[in-house]
Design a protein around this motif. Structure first.
Motif, mmCIF file in Angstrom:
data_model
loop_
_atom_site.group_PDB
_atom_site.id
_atom_site.type_symbol
_atom_site.label_atom_id
_atom_site.label_comp_id
_atom_site.label_asym_id
_atom_site.label_seq_id
_atom_site.Cartn_x
_atom_site.Cartn_y
_atom_site.Cartn_z
ATOM 1 N N ASP A 35 0.256 -1.053 -4.105
ATOM 2 C CA ASP A 35 1.126 -0.888 -2.870
ATOM 3 C C ASP A 35 0.430 -0.797 -1.705
ATOM 4 O O ASP A 35 -0.772 -0.445 -1.834
ATOM 5 C CB ASP A 35 1.968 0.473 -3.056
ATOM 6 C CG ASP A 35 1.495 1.754 -2.567
ATOM 7 O OD1 ASP A 35 1.973 2.032 -1.521
ATOM 8 O OD2 ASP A 35 0.387 2.271 -3.314
ATOM 9 N N LYS A 42 -2.184 -7.943 -1.835
ATOM 10 C CA LYS A 42 -1.942 -7.098 -2.908
ATOM 11 C C LYS A 42 -1.673 -8.023 -4.079
ATOM 12 O O LYS A 42 -2.314 -8.071 -5.351
ATOM 13 C CB LYS A 42 -0.488 -6.413 -2.892
ATOM 14 C CG LYS A 42 -0.541 -5.053 -1.794
ATOM 15 C CD LYS A 42 0.895 -4.424 -1.871
ATOM 16 C CE LYS A 42 1.945 -5.412 -1.113
ATOM 17 N NZ LYS A 42 1.795 -5.765 0.101
ATOM 18 N N GLU A 160 6.523 -7.972 -5.735
ATOM 19 C CA GLU A 160 7.601 -7.157 -4.994
ATOM 20 C C GLU A 160 8.582 -6.592 -5.911
ATOM 21 O O GLU A 160 9.835 -6.959 -5.815
ATOM 22 C CB GLU A 160 8.373 -8.290 -3.892
ATOM 23 C CG GLU A 160 7.204 -9.018 -3.012
ATOM 24 C CD GLU A 160 7.824 -9.672 -1.874
ATOM 25 O OE1 GLU A 160 9.092 -9.568 -1.549
ATOM 26 O OE2 GLU A 160 7.421 -10.601 -1.091
ATOM 27 N N ASP A 162 10.042 -3.913 -5.988
ATOM 28 C CA ASP A 162 10.889 -3.008 -5.139
ATOM 29 C C ASP A 162 12.256 -3.867 -5.256
ATOM 30 O O ASP A 162 13.041 -3.360 -4.966
ATOM 31 C CB ASP A 162 10.447 -2.547 -3.928
ATOM 32 C CG ASP A 162 10.075 -3.614 -3.054
ATOM 33 O OD1 ASP A 162 10.877 -4.292 -2.078
ATOM 34 O OD2 ASP A 162 8.910 -4.036 -3.005
ATOM 35 N N THR A 188 3.511 -5.413 -7.535
ATOM 36 C CA THR A 188 3.088 -5.233 -6.329
ATOM 37 C C THR A 188 4.211 -4.889 -5.417
ATOM 38 O O THR A 188 5.519 -5.246 -6.049
ATOM 39 C CB THR A 188 2.499 -6.484 -5.801
ATOM 40 O OG1 THR A 188 3.535 -7.452 -5.699
ATOM 41 C CG2 THR A 188 1.365 -7.170 -6.631
ATOM 42 N N THR A 189 4.169 -3.887 -4.369
ATOM 43 C CA THR A 189 4.997 -3.464 -3.611
ATOM 44 C C THR A 189 4.755 -3.023 -2.248
ATOM 45 O O THR A 189 3.604 -2.686 -2.094
ATOM 46 C CB THR A 189 6.097 -2.297 -4.278
ATOM 47 O OG1 THR A 189 7.014 -2.256 -3.375
ATOM 48 C CG2 THR A 189 4.943 -1.290 -4.515
ATOM 49 N N SER A 190 5.696 -3.356 -1.353
ATOM 50 C CA SER A 190 5.523 -2.899 0.035
ATOM 51 C C SER A 190 6.333 -1.636 0.337
ATOM 52 O O SER A 190 6.215 -1.183 1.416
ATOM 53 C CB SER A 190 5.556 -3.790 1.335
ATOM 54 O OG SER A 190 4.670 -5.031 0.844
ATOM 55 N N SER A 191 7.051 -1.316 -0.537
ATOM 56 C CA SER A 191 8.318 -0.276 -0.475
ATOM 57 C C SER A 191 8.257 0.549 -1.697
ATOM 58 O O SER A 191 9.390 0.353 -2.405
ATOM 59 C CB SER A 191 9.608 -0.860 0.053
ATOM 60 O OG SER A 191 9.429 -1.733 1.235
ATOM 61 N N ARG A 192 7.218 1.115 -2.155
ATOM 62 C CA ARG A 192 7.237 1.941 -3.437
ATOM 63 C C ARG A 192 8.262 2.943 -3.284
ATOM 64 O O ARG A 192 9.002 3.252 -4.488
ATOM 65 C CB ARG A 192 5.942 2.388 -3.712
ATOM 66 C CG ARG A 192 5.514 3.466 -2.591
ATOM 67 C CD ARG A 192 4.395 4.376 -3.082
ATOM 68 N NE ARG A 192 4.491 5.054 -4.034
ATOM 69 C CZ ARG A 192 3.880 5.039 -5.076
ATOM 70 N NH1 ARG A 192 2.828 4.257 -5.226
ATOM 71 N NH2 ARG A 192 3.783 6.152 -6.061
ATOM 72 N N ARG A 200 7.575 4.480 -11.305
ATOM 73 C CA ARG A 200 6.198 4.549 -10.681
ATOM 74 C C ARG A 200 5.403 5.639 -11.665
ATOM 75 O O ARG A 200 4.023 5.518 -11.415
ATOM 76 C CB ARG A 200 6.421 5.373 -9.333
ATOM 77 C CG ARG A 200 7.370 4.440 -8.244
ATOM 78 C CD ARG A 200 7.341 4.798 -6.886
ATOM 79 N NE ARG A 200 7.499 6.222 -6.633
ATOM 80 C CZ ARG A 200 8.480 6.603 -6.037
ATOM 81 N NH1 ARG A 200 9.714 5.814 -6.059
ATOM 82 N NH2 ARG A 200 8.678 7.798 -5.991
ATOM 83 N N HIS A 207 -3.363 2.159 -3.844
ATOM 84 C CA HIS A 207 -3.055 1.932 -2.636
ATOM 85 C C HIS A 207 -3.949 0.989 -1.972
ATOM 86 O O HIS A 207 -5.265 1.243 -1.867
ATOM 87 C CB HIS A 207 -2.909 2.984 -1.879
ATOM 88 C CG HIS A 207 -2.350 2.999 -0.708
ATOM 89 N ND1 HIS A 207 -1.050 2.597 -0.014
ATOM 90 C CD2 HIS A 207 -2.985 3.048 0.701
ATOM 91 C CE1 HIS A 207 -0.908 2.520 1.319
ATOM 92 N NE2 HIS A 207 -1.907 2.855 1.655
#
Length: 374
Positions: A35, A42, A160, A162, A188-192, A200, A207
């Motif tokens: 993340d 990522k 992504e 999320d 991969t995520t930008s908004s865990r 999770r 990170h």
């Protein structure tokens, strides 16, 4: 002992060292969640890890030339990816169900096109549309491939993550509860925070940090190609990127128009020149929710920079912030700017909800941006 070498920017070296140690000591988890902010690499790290896991070289991994490495780099090996897709793309038929000679696009064709774009430039932040998502059918299609026999290592990158809808997240959670042997998931995520906590908790958290301004500049030039205009990487663009090469690439294309519009948005709102501002908004074509919110990010950044200017702090967007000429509006103090920032954030939430058109939200914002301070 097999040696592992993962390449990437110096700012993210600690994360790579952690991964390489786990690989070297043969204790790499079967699910890892990478993340960090959008566009910082990522997916690039995910691809490096996938190659390292699939590589068969007895000494140095990833070697880049063995069968495992070539498979990891093959955009046609779509079983190794799960990506967000538009509803009509996700509903396309599988290649197994299409008649021989048919020119109809299959779900594998759509997925391959996305993978090719990621491999071409893993920093890009606009590969997937705002409406793309990971459906339960995409997760089921992934798990159906597990039935294929074979002893080779299988890696699956879920880009992504999320964007999984509720059904997809629950289906994937069941898979995580009993991961097949020799199978590794790299999410991969930008908004865990948008992901199920139970997903999770079953993944090793990794990170990634943003890059330095110099690294952003060098990475953009490395991946953008010879046709990229280096002059578009202004100080304002690098400031807007906040350590993200992907955002720098995005704003290099849009910042010239959006920075001027953001400056005018502040000035015209303070002057009450709404008709002129509405015309500019119409000419800039911010009807799409995604583009409207990316512009509002620029506006938020400008308002934050105006606060920095009042505090005599260093500016991230020096050219645009200076152009506002805030000293011409003595009634606008820190409180006014802070309230304006809140109004912008509220407008972004309304636009994201899609209950009201983006253009209407922007017009309403201009009317109340500095309400009481004009």
């Amino acid at each position: 002992m097999i040696e592992y070498t993962l390449h990437g920017p110096a700012s993210q070296e600690r994360a790579r060292i952690r991964v390489m140690s786990a690989l070297r000591e043969n204790r790499f988890p079967q699910a890892i969640l990478i993340d960090g902010p959008a566009g910082i690499g990522k997916k690039w790290l995910a691809m490096e890890i996938a190659k390292s896991l699939q590589c068969t070289d007895p000494n140095m991994r990833p070697c880049g030339h063995c069968f495992g490495c070539r498979m990891a780099d093959d955009s046609g090996a779509t079983d190794g990816w799960v990506v967000p897709m538009e509803a009509d793309e996700a509903r396309a038929r599988s290649s197994d169900d299409v008649a021989p000679g048919s020119k109809a696009k299959t779900i594998e064709d759509f997925k391959k096109a996305y993978i090719e774009e990621i491999q071409k430039n893993p920093y890009r932040v606009d590969i997937f549309s705002a409406g793309a998502y990971i459906s339960v059918d995409l997760i089921r299609s992934m798990t159906s491939s597990f039935a294929m026999k074979g002893d080779r290592i299988r890696t699956i990158i879920i880009a992504e993550a999320d964007r999984m809808n509720e059904s997809a997240a629950n289906a994937f959670l069941k898979t995580l509860e009993d991961v097949p042997a020799n199978t590794y998931f790299i999410l991969t995520t930008s908004s865990r925070e948008k992901m199920l906590q139970t997903i999770r908790s079953r993944c090793l958290a990794l990170h990634l940090l943003p890059l330095s301004d110099d690294e952003v500049r060098s990475e953009v030039l490395r991946v953008a190609g010879e046709e990229f205009d280096e002059a578009s990487l202004t100080d304002d663009v690098i400031g807007l990127a906040v350590g993200s090469p992907g955002k720098a690439l995005y704003y290099a294309e849009h910042a010239k128009a959006w920075c001027k519009l953001a400056s005018d948005f502040v000035v015209f709102s303070l002057r009450g020149s709404y008709t002129e501002l509405f015309m500019q908004l119409k000419e800039t074509s911010l009807d799409e929710a995604y583009d409207a919110n990316r512009f509002l990010e620029v506006l938020s950044f400008l308002l934050a920079d105006l606060l920095r200017e009042q505090a005599n702090a260093p500016l991230r967007m020096p050219e645009t912030t200076t152009a506002v000429g805030l000293s011409n509006f003595p009634r606008v103090d820190a409180t006014a700017l802070e309230l304006a920032l809140v109004a912008v954030q509220e407008t972004m939430s309304r636009i994201e909800s899609r209950r009201v058109s983006a253009s209407m939200c922007l017009q309403n914002l201009s009317l109340k941006l500095f309400e009481g301070y004009k």
